[in-house]
Scaffold this active site. Structure first.
Site, PDB file in Angstrom:
ATOM      1  N   GLY A  93       0.785  -1.222   0.000  1.00 45.50           N
ATOM      2  CA  GLY A  93       0.000   0.000   0.000  1.00 45.50           C
ATOM      3  C   GLY A  93       0.817   1.273   0.000  1.00 45.50           C
ATOM      4  O   GLY A  93       0.293   2.346  -0.318  1.00 45.50           O
ATOM      5  N   ARG A  94       2.086   1.190   0.373  1.00 51.02           N
ATOM      6  CA  ARG A  94       2.948   2.377   0.314  1.00 51.02           C
ATOM      7  C   ARG A  94       4.367   1.990  -0.105  1.00 51.02           C
ATOM      8  O   ARG A  94       5.340   2.636   0.265  1.00 51.02           O
ATOM      9  CB  ARG A  94       2.969   3.130   1.637  1.00 51.02           C
ATOM     10  CG  ARG A  94       3.385   2.336   2.854  1.00 51.02           C
ATOM     11  CD  ARG A  94       3.515   3.262   4.037  1.00 51.02           C
ATOM     12  NE  ARG A  94       3.748   2.545   5.280  1.00 51.02           N
ATOM     13  CZ  ARG A  94       4.134   3.126   6.404  1.00 51.02           C
ATOM     14  NH1 ARG A  94       4.340   4.433   6.431  1.00 51.02           N
ATOM     15  NH2 ARG A  94       4.307   2.424   7.502  1.00 51.02           N
ATOM     16  N   LYS A 114       9.471   1.859   0.776  1.00 46.74           N
ATOM     17  CA  LYS A 114       8.456   2.195   1.770  1.00 46.74           C
ATOM     18  C   LYS A 114       8.288   3.707   1.733  1.00 46.74           C
ATOM     19  O   LYS A 114       9.270   4.448   1.816  1.00 46.74           O
ATOM     20  CB  LYS A 114       8.891   1.735   3.155  1.00 46.74           C
ATOM     21  CG  LYS A 114       7.801   1.825   4.222  1.00 46.74           C
ATOM     22  CD  LYS A 114       8.263   1.150   5.504  1.00 46.74           C
ATOM     23  CE  LYS A 114       7.159   1.115   6.546  1.00 46.74           C
ATOM     24  NZ  LYS A 114       7.606   0.409   7.783  1.00 46.74           N
ATOM     25  N   ASP A 126      -2.067   7.353   2.711  1.00 40.23           N
ATOM     26  CA  ASP A 126      -1.487   8.313   1.769  1.00 40.23           C
ATOM     27  C   ASP A 126      -0.254   7.768   1.054  1.00 40.23           C
ATOM     28  O   ASP A 126       0.318   8.443   0.196  1.00 40.23           O
ATOM     29  CB  ASP A 126      -1.145   9.633   2.468  1.00 40.23           C
ATOM     30  CG  ASP A 126      -0.103   9.486   3.586  1.00 40.23           C
ATOM     31  OD1 ASP A 126       0.493   8.402   3.715  1.00 40.23           O
ATOM     32  OD2 ASP A 126       0.104  10.465   4.326  1.00 40.23           O
ATOM     33  N   GLY A 127       0.163   6.534   1.400  1.00 36.29           N
ATOM     34  CA  GLY A 127       1.302   5.927   0.721  1.00 36.29           C
ATOM     35  C   GLY A 127       2.648   6.513   1.101  1.00 36.29           C
ATOM     36  O   GLY A 127       3.652   6.225   0.452  1.00 36.29           O
ATOM     37  N   ASP A 253       1.685 -11.367   7.174  1.00 35.10           N
ATOM     38  CA  ASP A 253       2.135 -10.600   6.009  1.00 35.10           C
ATOM     39  C   ASP A 253       3.481  -9.929   6.266  1.00 35.10           C
ATOM     40  O   ASP A 253       4.049  -9.336   5.339  1.00 35.10           O
ATOM     41  CB  ASP A 253       1.090  -9.553   5.607  1.00 35.10           C
ATOM     42  CG  ASP A 253       0.724  -8.613   6.743  1.00 35.10           C
ATOM     43  OD1 ASP A 253       0.195  -9.106   7.746  1.00 35.10           O
ATOM     44  OD2 ASP A 253       0.980  -7.397   6.641  1.00 35.10           O
ATOM     45  N   ASN A 254       3.990 -10.042   7.491  1.00 33.52           N
ATOM     46  CA  ASN A 254       5.305  -9.494   7.818  1.00 33.52           C
ATOM     47  C   ASN A 254       6.356 -10.588   8.002  1.00 33.52           C
ATOM     48  O   ASN A 254       7.444 -10.310   8.518  1.00 33.52           O
ATOM     49  CB  ASN A 254       5.245  -8.652   9.097  1.00 33.52           C
ATOM     50  CG  ASN A 254       4.642  -7.277   8.855  1.00 33.52           C
ATOM     51  OD1 ASN A 254       4.612  -6.806   7.728  1.00 33.52           O
ATOM     52  ND2 ASN A 254       4.164  -6.645   9.903  1.00 33.52           N
TER      53      ASN A 254
END
Length: 453
Positions: A93-94, A114, A126-127, A253-254
């Protein structure tokens, strides 16, 4: 472009998976690009240390493609369990995968970002990345690398000139884009997404991709994959404990399938051996507390086994998963002996030594960094009282794996507690003073040289 022709080996292997695994994206157009940190030690491994600062900013702040690798950035798709709750709306997402390269040892490496802007998976974000978050990521990865933890390395940090609003820290705050060098960005959550969608062909393709490109095995056996992931992540959990590190957000997911730690948000280094210490203020139940990290990573490996069940019989997957506890015990023994500066003898005696270390640390409340500094390759000094007698006896007969000859041992321990992290950031935020940050990175690398085999 002045790349090292002997070391620069571009790749595009991720494209083999096809466009169902990622989304082509573009980086944000940042108003500024001020280089704050470049990791030439890591860049040398992939033939990029000869870039000028201007070229560095062009590639890692403006994301001009590197020659011969990916023509445009790719935001990877995945799902994951976040604090044990399944979330099918995840993905990069970012960040994105910007390039793939081989390092000097032939390993496939990704350059991932990132804070590089919004993607189809940004949802309401907002990424972006705060500069403080970027500084913390660099400090975490440098410290972990020095302490022998398998970790991604922060390759670049560039300040980007935007004022960001954040609900959990003073705002507006400064912004940055970070690039990390990692041995792949395939997560357990990448497999979970395919299983959720009942995509057996995708699961088989991803299994073969990981085995071939990240483990160097020409196979497509899901049981073999799980066994390798269990082994690598048991080692990761053990190295976290020996380092006194609390990741904070060990969601599936990490967890990288290569067993390489990454994505440092609310991390902490524990000051003392307290199993209940948490890193994330929102971890109210202590799910990812210091002492529960092996359990958490084992649970994440179980989610990979559940996903692979669609393309494998259950019994061999269960057998592979059940090897985690024994492999963790052996790995944590090895990790603590390494940090003690001792050469292993036999497993039973080594395990007894580790148990003596843990009991002494827990009962005395001694600072972790101070303890390992004081006893590296020697007995506890005179200031350690009678409560350390069990440890002194357990250490009897252990040979040092290296002498205390490095200048590091004539100074003070190198720790990374939260107050110092905040002081480093305060100097940057208040006075734009980067000297404490660069001094700390230098001190950490000195420690790494002193500890290295």
């Amino acid at each position: 472009m002045p790349i090292d022709p002997q070391a620069y080996r571009p790749e595009t292997t991720i494209l083999e998976l096809g466009d169902g695994f990622y989304d082509p994206v573009a980086a944000a157009d940042f108003p500024r690009a001020v280089l704050r940190f470049r990791n030439d030690r890591a860049a040398d491994e992939v033939g990029l240390s000869t870039l000028s600062d201007e070229e560095w900013i062009a590639h890692f702040g403006r994301f001009m493609p590197l020659p011969g690798t990916l023509p445009q950035p790719l935001a990877l798709r995945y799902h994951g369990n976040q604090f044990r709750q399944y979330n099918p709306e995840l993905g990069d997402g970012r960040g994105f995968t910007f390039a793939q390269l081989r390092d000097r040892n032939g390993r496939l490496m990704d350059l991932g970002t990132k804070g590089s802007g919004q993607t189809p998976w940004s949802r309401f974000g907002d990424g972006r990345l705060t500069l403080k978050g970027g500084v913390r990521e660099v400090l975490a990865s440098e410290m972990l690398e020095a302490l022998g933890v398998p970790t991604s390395r922060n390759f670049s940090l560039i300040e980007t000139g935007e004022a960001l609003d954040r609900g959990d820290e003073p705002s507006p705050t400064r912004s940055a884009v970070l690039v990390r060098l990692s041995h792949g960005h395939i997560r357990i959550g990448t497999f979970q997404r395919l299983a959720y969608n009942r995509d057996e062909a995708g699961l088989r393709a991803l299994t073969a991709y990981v085995l071939r490109h990240l483990y160097g095995e020409d196979a497509d056996d899901p049981v073999r994959l799980l066994d390798l992931v269990v082994d690598r992540n048991a080692t990761l959990a053990a190295r976290y404990m020996a380092a006194g590190f609390v990741h904070g957000v060990l969601n599936s997911d990490n967890i990288n399938v290569t067993g390489e730690s990454f994505d440092y948000g609310p991390w902490r280094f524990a000051p003392t051996w307290d199993p209940a210490i948490v890193a994330a203020y929102f971890d109210h139940a202590g799910l990812y507390a210091f002492g529960r990290q092996p359990e958490a990573i084992h649970w994440d490996a179980m989610q990979l086994a559940v996903s692979l069940r669609q393309i494998s019989d259950a019994e061999p997957l269960i057998a592979a998963l059940d090897r985690f506890p024994d492999r963790y015990q052996r790995a944590v023994t090895s990790a603590i002996l390494w940090r003690l500066g001792r050469t292993p003898r036999d497993h039973e005696r080594d395990r007894a030594l580790v148990q003596a270390v843990e009991r002494a640390l827990r009962t005395t409340g001694t600072e972790i960094a101070r303890f390992f500094f004081d006893v590296f390759a020697t007995d506890p000094p005179a200031g350690y009282g009678t409560e350390w007698e069990e440890l002194r006896a357990a250490l009897s007969g252990y040979a040092p794996r290296k002498p205390r000859e490095h200048p590091f041992w004539s100074d003070e321990p190198c720790a990374m507690l939260i107050d110092e992290v905040e002081a480093i950031w305060s100097a940057i935020d208040r006075d734009d003073d980067w000297a404490p940050f660069h001094h700390k990175v230098h001190a950490i690398r000195q420690m790494g040289q002193a500890l290295a085999d």
